[in-house]
Design an enzyme around this catalytic site. Structure first.
Site, short mmCIF file in Angstrom:
data_model
loop_
_atom_site.label_atom_id
_atom_site.label_comp_id
_atom_site.label_asym_id
_atom_site.label_seq_id
_atom_site.Cartn_x
_atom_site.Cartn_y
_atom_site.Cartn_z
N ALA A 52 -51.84 -50.82 76.82
CA ALA A 52 -52.58 -49.62 76.41
C ALA A 52 -54.00 -49.90 75.91
O ALA A 52 -54.97 -49.32 76.42
CB ALA A 52 -51.77 -48.86 75.36
N ASP A 237 -47.66 -47.07 73.80
CA ASP A 237 -48.70 -46.55 74.69
C ASP A 237 -49.27 -45.22 74.18
O ASP A 237 -50.40 -44.86 74.48
CB ASP A 237 -48.16 -46.38 76.11
CG ASP A 237 -48.00 -47.75 76.73
OD1 ASP A 237 -47.00 -48.42 76.45
OD2 ASP A 237 -48.94 -48.18 77.44
N ASN A 247 -43.35 -46.03 75.00
CA ASN A 247 -43.62 -47.45 75.27
C ASN A 247 -42.86 -47.83 76.53
O ASN A 247 -42.13 -47.02 77.11
CB ASN A 247 -43.20 -48.31 74.07
CG ASN A 247 -43.69 -49.75 74.21
OD1 ASN A 247 -44.88 -49.97 74.50
ND2 ASN A 247 -42.83 -50.72 74.07
O1 MRU Z 1 -47.19 -50.78 82.09
P1 MRU Z 1 -47.87 -51.65 81.08
O2 MRU Z 1 -47.68 -53.10 81.30
O3 MRU Z 1 -49.32 -51.26 80.92
O4 MRU Z 1 -47.13 -51.26 79.71
C1 MRU Z 1 -47.48 -51.93 78.54
C2 MRU Z 1 -46.66 -51.53 77.38
O5 MRU Z 1 -45.78 -50.71 77.48
C3 MRU Z 1 -47.03 -52.11 76.06
O6 MRU Z 1 -45.89 -52.25 75.26
C4 MRU Z 1 -48.04 -51.18 75.37
O7 MRU Z 1 -49.08 -50.87 76.23
C5 MRU Z 1 -48.57 -51.78 74.13
S1 MRU Z 1 -49.65 -53.15 74.50
C6 MRU Z 1 -50.38 -53.66 73.07
#
Ligand code: MRU
Length: 358
Positions: A52, A237, A247
């Site tokens: 995110a 997210d 998330n």
């Molecule tokens: O699909 P992604 O890899 O972008 O998803 C990432 C996540 O779900 C993380 O847990 C979230 O973005 C937090 S990252 C600090």
């Protein structure tokens, strides 16, 4: 304690954006040079950059590229910026950091002529990056204080240096906990279908020398049932005003397991992930990705032809299952509608994202 950052997923190089192609990890460290907003949008869509906070930062630099490439006529320049922002907004719907970063960037460019706007936008993107780096340090310190000595913590997806502008959110807490001698080992769930746990978190923790055990997602219950998990630490997210947390898919199941076994379930995220304009988890847009991500592991097909597939990339954990939300403004406790609103009001009350509504 100052920590070295195990990876640099994004770097501004004067006139281009250099990003580490995370789809190639852990086999290869390949860096991509992005010179226009369309290339940036594709890198986000294809998850060459992901996580995110990092998505928001990447989009911000995407807008800098739009400005650098933009025409000199002020009206046409403004149109080009808005077009680029709209394109970047359409990449991934769930992480609110994307919309927040683009809002902040666009708001700046408002009354400026193109040369002034270019300078201001670059300075703002760099400020966003510095703020995010600083936020991860604060989250790590607040979060490490919550961990018991000799803890085994379970984490999901990748929330580390590869997902942020700094050391990470949940993984940043783990780095800090390890440095303070509080962590015995980390259970890393592989995170089907994109394998962010196996490919990215394992890569980071190995580099950082933190002891971990990689498990498949379906093994989590086995470790809870044996009393081998002391805390769950995940990122977010988008956190709704209610405290519901979107998330990576699989997070909700871990929260239910944690509640059943009396294990604390911590969410670590900067306040830039809090969206007070989204009342509850039911209002968070959930991204659904291509069926091929489920049908194939790498290049190997794992299901018969012509089967129906569901591929939601995120799920929502209800606020009632969240023990605490570790933010850069401190550790927030229930009731979250109050604690989140207060924390946002104290820091950036005027900067809540519009989520594309202008
Ligand atoms: O699909 P992604 O890899 O972008 O998803 C990432 C996540 O779900 C993380 O847990 C979230 O973005 C937090 S990252 C600090």
């Amino acid at each position: 304690m100052t920590r070295t950052i195990p990876a640099e997923p994004l770097r501004w190089a004067g006139d281009r954006l250099i990003v580490l192609d995370q789809t190639q990890l852990p086999e290869q460290e390949v860096y991509l040079e992005l010179t226009d907003p369309e290339a940036v949008a594709r890198a986000i869509e294809q998850m060459q950059v992901r996580g995110a906070p990092l998505i928001g930062l990447t989009a911000a630099f995407g807008l800098v590229l739009a400005a650098l490439n933009g025409p000199e006529h002020p009206d046409l320049f403004r149109e080009a910026l808005v077009r680029a922002a709209d394109r970047l907004r359409r990449t991934r719907p769930t992480a609110v950091n994307l919309f927040r970063a683009l809002d902040r960037m666009l708001a700046l460019a408002g009354g400026l002529d193109p040369p002034g706007a270019r300078a201001a936008l670059l300075a703002e993107a760099e400020r966003l990056l510095a703020e995010d780096r600083q936020a991860t340090v604060r989250i790590a310190r607040f979060g490490a204080g919550l961990l018991p000595a000799g803890a085994t913590v379970l984490t999901h997806c990748n929330t580390g240096a590869l997902a942020t502008g700094g050391i990470g959110t949940a993984l940043g807490v783990i780095y800090e906990g390890w440095a303070r001698g509080k962590i015995r080992r980390v259970l890393v769930s592989e995170t089907r279908p994109q394998l962010q746990g196996a490919r990215l978190t394992a890569w980071e923790l190995k580099k950082a020398g933190v002891p971990f055990v990689l498990i498949t997602d379906s093994m989590a219950g086995y470790f809870f049932s044996r009393g081998e998990v002391d805390a769950v630490l995940v990122g977010a997210d988008r956190i709704a005003a209610s405290g519901d947390v979107a998330n990576k898919v699989g997070t909700y199941g871990l929260a239910v397991l944690a509640r059943h076994h009396g294990v604390p379930f911590y969410v670590a995220a900067p306040l830039s992930t809090v969206d007070l304009n989204t009342p509850s988890g039911a209002d968070i847009p959930i991204e659904h990705r291509r069926p091929e991500e489920v049908l194939f592991v790498g290049s190997c097909r794992v299901a018969p032809e012509a089967v129906e597939v569901a591929n939601p990339a995120f799920d929502v954990t209800p606020a009632e299952l969240v023990t605490a939300i570790i933010t850069d403004a401190g550790v927030l406790r229930p009731p979250y509608p109050e604690s989140l609103a207060l924390a946002v009001q104290k820091t950036d009350g005027t900067r809540q994202p519009t989520n594309g509504r202008r």
